[in-house]
Design a protein around this motif. Structure first.
Motif, PDB file in Angstrom:
ATOM      1  N   ASP A 561       0.777  -1.062   0.225  1.00 37.44           N
ATOM      2  CA  ASP A 561      -0.153   0.088  -0.056  1.00 37.44           C
ATOM      3  C   ASP A 561       0.914   1.145   0.071  1.00 37.44           C
ATOM      4  O   ASP A 561       2.066   1.281   0.600  1.00 37.44           O
ATOM      5  N   ASP A 562       0.345   2.413  -0.449  1.00 38.32           N
ATOM      6  CA  ASP A 562       0.988   3.592  -0.451  1.00 38.32           C
ATOM      7  C   ASP A 562       2.357   3.502  -1.026  1.00 38.32           C
ATOM      8  O   ASP A 562       3.440   4.039  -0.540  1.00 38.32           O
ATOM      9  N   ASP A 584       0.794   5.318  -4.569  1.00 39.52           N
ATOM     10  CA  ASP A 584       0.161   6.321  -3.490  1.00 39.52           C
ATOM     11  C   ASP A 584      -0.339   7.307  -4.261  1.00 39.52           C
ATOM     12  O   ASP A 584      -0.026   7.917  -5.242  1.00 39.52           O
ATOM     13  N   GLU A 618      -3.856   4.613  -6.789  1.00 44.07           N
ATOM     14  CA  GLU A 618      -4.903   4.992  -5.653  1.00 44.07           C
ATOM     15  C   GLU A 618      -5.184   6.737  -5.928  1.00 44.07           C
ATOM     16  O   GLU A 618      -4.491   7.405  -6.397  1.00 44.07           O
TER      17      GLU A 618
HETATM   18 MG    MG Z   1      -2.949   3.679   0.426  1.00 49.38          MG
END
Ligand code: MG
Ligand code: C2E
Ligand code: MG
Length: 665
Positions: A561-562, A584, A618
């Motif tokens: 994630d990110d 991200d 994202e």
């Molecule tokens: Mg994220």
């Protein structure tokens, strides 16, 4: 009732026996208390000695006198040495060997050949007086507050014994006594003394028993207020001193500072070099801190790698900072550890740690000991966050933030119990086909008073307090249950992504949890994706690859994630068995305006593909962003452009709409 000397002696023997047993038990339980052991010897010697005296006439006279007198005298000496030991007075054995023992033997021999019985008794009494006087002197020297009652009583009783012996001596000298059947006769002038002395001896022993227990209590208290590893005061003693200090400074109007100290990287040393090395390091740290302080200051260990320093009587608040700086500097110098892990045979190792310090001041910040500790602790966290090897003062704004936090923590705990948490789902869209292929599960807090609360306001606190473990488990279970419901309703299989906090990695068996939830809900492992941040993975580096492999073996998909905000090291990317990189939102935000971000995004996509990952962007909010991503070959995206995270019912409608659209095509 006819009370003769023989009966008294027998009674005395019984009492001594009882006490001997009591001392024996105490000495066995507390082998490092020397006094009771000596008293035990004393009791045994006196017991046998008196028995010898009682047996006069039954066994040969000379034997009886030598044995009995030697033993009673030795008993007396042991009693005295017991007292010296008990109060921790240094005892020179040479004294015992050169003086007391030969003295006792000579005295006994002398008494056997002495013709007059009264004279022998006088010598015995003189000896008793000497021993008792020494004992009183030692007890007086060592009077401790905790033992004052018992020591006073002891001195009183032994003093009375001395007086009794004096009277006895005088009587023996004045009243002639026949030389035979001294002990069993009915008309001895000193019969009364025996009775009184018997009672006094019994009380003396009783007091010794109380002394032992009082001393044990004292030792226990001492143990309870010192840290066994560093011998520094512990939290309890520190709090006492702090309260005491507050009372004193309140009257004098002076200032105090409390420095809360947490070692940086201590855990690494402990993990890598073993606990023996960790312990040694803590001892050295304690020494270095102490060497920076004045006599009046206190340093205490609160446990683990937390130390606290109490600076009394400081002139300016800055003085605390000066000491803090000195301590930080002292602890930043390398430590040489001599004892290290058993497996590690290197003789000595240099380790480098550091310290973060939080400072609270009296009376500026608080006027109670507990609050000062709490504030120093808060300031310490502030110092840690500001970067290691720093110090920070407590401040008013900090207080407000802390109170808010504590309040939020309580409410959050309550919210979990009251089932106020919700899972929202944000669709993940396949860029090529423009279809919903999955969703990210994002937690929300539906507060009855404040409405819907976003995770940013409570996840960080949940992480700090460990509540994240319960929350994470609930989100996982709820998401799998919902996913299974969508499958049962006939929707196409979706990948549901659940966020996993680093705490869940560290503090619970994530593999077992996932297996349990999947078995319980029936949701297929292949449709579950776990999202972890780069920093979360790096924090748990030691066993992370193993945990990830185990999850992968269960058939679960893993996503970073990110991506791009953490370490972004290519080395770890290759090592971690992941399926998806989530770029991200911060890189997507300024597309198409910022050239840098566009280049980074394009690079991540290309690199991800080369390494065999799927790439998802994202935070896609505009058509331009989506066009750019499509152009660069990005696989999927999520963002407000399609939908915000929505409740399960709304997400069902999105699925329904897609289902109908596909049916129409
Ligand atoms: Mg994220
Ligand atoms: P995340 O995992 O990176 O989640 C993506 C966040 O970006 C979500 O915020 C989502 O609502 C937001 N987002 C997605 N698309 C857009 C967009 O187009 N524009 C904007 N402005 N925002 C967008 P959210 O739901 O507030 O979650 C924030 C963070 O809280 C998450 O970041 C995640 O780190 C954490 N979080 C949420 N739920 C959980 C959970 O169940 N467990 C754990 N450990 N963390 C969670
Ligand atoms: Mg996420």
């Amino acid at each position: 009732m006819k009370l003769d000397i023989f009966t008294s002696l027998i009674n005395l023997l019984i009492v001594y026996m009882v006490f001997a047993i009591a001392f024996a038990i105490t000495a066995r339980r507390h082998p490092n208390l020397d006094g009771p052991r000596h008293w035990l010897f004393a009791c045994l010697a006196l017991f046998t000695g008196y028995l010898g005296l009682g047996l006069r006439g039954v066994i040969p006279d000379i034997l009886s006198i030598v044995v009995a007198n030697s033993l009673t005298l030795t008993g007396g000496v042991f009693l005295w040495t017991g007292i010296r030991r008990f109060f921790g007075l240094r005892w020179h054995w040479s004294l015992f060997a050169l003086f007391v023992l030969p003295g006792t033997v000579l005295l006994s021999l002398f008494m056997t050949v002495w013709p007059s019985i009264p004279a022998r008794q006088i010598i015995m009494s003189v000896f008793s007086i000497l021993i008792s006087a020494f004992a009183i002197r030692d007890v007086l020297q060592q009077r401790s507050f905790a033992l004052i009652m018992e020591t006073n009583l002891f001195i009183g009783v032994v003093g009375t014994e001395i007086v009794m012996h004096f009277i006895r001596i005088t009587t023996l000298m004045m009243v002639p006594v026949s030389t035979d059947s001294y002990l069993l006769g009915q008309n001895q002038p000193d019969k009364l003394f025996f009775i009184v002395l018997f009672m006094l001896s019994a009380s003396r022993l009783l007091i010794l028993v109380t002394l032992v227990s009082a001393r044990l209590q004292n030792e226990l208290n001492q143990l309870a207020s010192l840290d066994p590893l560093t011998q520094l005061p512990n939290r309890r003693l520190l709090l006492q001193r702090l309260k005491h200090g507050i009372n004193r400074e309140r009257r004098s109007g002076k200032q105090m500072a409390l420095l809360m100290l947490d070692l940086d990287r201590f855990k690494t040393v402990n993990d890598k070099l073993g606990h023996t090395a960790g312990d040694e390091l803590l001892q050295q740290v304690a020494g270095r801190i102490q060497s920076r302080l004045r006599e009046a200051d206190t340093v205490a260990r609160l446990g683990g790698d937390e130390f606290i320093v109490l600076l009394e009587d400081i002139a300016h608040p800055e003085d605390a900072a000066r000491v803090a700086e000195e301590i930080v500097a002292a602890l930043s110098r390398p430590f040489q550890l001599l004892r290290s892990n058993e497996a590690d045979h290197e003789p000595g190792r240099d380790v480098q740690i550091g310290a973060s310090i939080g400072i609270s001041l009296y009376p500026q910040h608080a006027d109670s000991a507990e609050l000062l500790m709490e504030q120093a602790d808060t300031a310490m966290y502030e110092a840690k966050q500001a970067g290691r090897g720093c110090y920070a003062y407590f401040s008013e704004e900090l207080t407000i933030a802390v109170h808010k936090r504590i309040n939020l923590e309580d409410r959050l705990r309550h919210a979990i119990e009251q089932q106020e948490l919700r899972v929202f789902y944000q669709p993940q869209i396949d860029i090529a086909s423009n279809r919903i292929i999955g969703a990210e599960a994002l937690v929300r807090w539906q507060s009855p008073t404040e409405g819907l609360i976003a995770p940013i306001h409570f996840i960080p606190i949940a992480e700090e307090t460990g509540l994240i473990i319960a929350i994470g488990e609930w989100v996982l279970r709820e998401t799998c249950r919902q996913g299974q419901r969508w499958l049962a309703d006939g929707f196409l299989p979706l990948t549901l992504a659940v966020n996993v906090s680093p705490q869940q990695f560290r503090r619970c068996d994530i593999n077992a949890l996932v297996a349990e939830v999947l078995a319980e809900t029936g949701f297929p492992a292949g449709q579950l994706e776990l999202e972890m941040t780069e920093s979360g993975l790096m924090e748990n580096q030691d066993n992370v690859v193993e945990v990830l492999n185990n999850l992968r073996n269960q058939g679960i998909r893993l996503a970073i994630d990110d991506f791009g905000t953490g370490y972004s090291s290519l080395a770890y990317l290759k090592r971690f068995p992941v399926d998806v990189l989530k770029i991200d939102k911060s890189f997507i935000d300024d597309i198409p305006h910022l050239q840098d971000d566009m280049e980074i995004t394009a690079t991540i996509i290309a690199m991800g593909h080369i390494l065999g990952f799927k790439v998802l962007a994202e935070g896609v909010e505009t058509q331009e962003q989506l066009d750019f991503l499509r152009n660069k070959g990005c696989d999927a995206y999520q963002g407000y452009f399609t939908s915000k995270p929505v409740p399960a019912a709304d997400f069902t409608q999105l699925l329904q709409a897609q289902h109908e659209k596909m049916a129409a095509v």
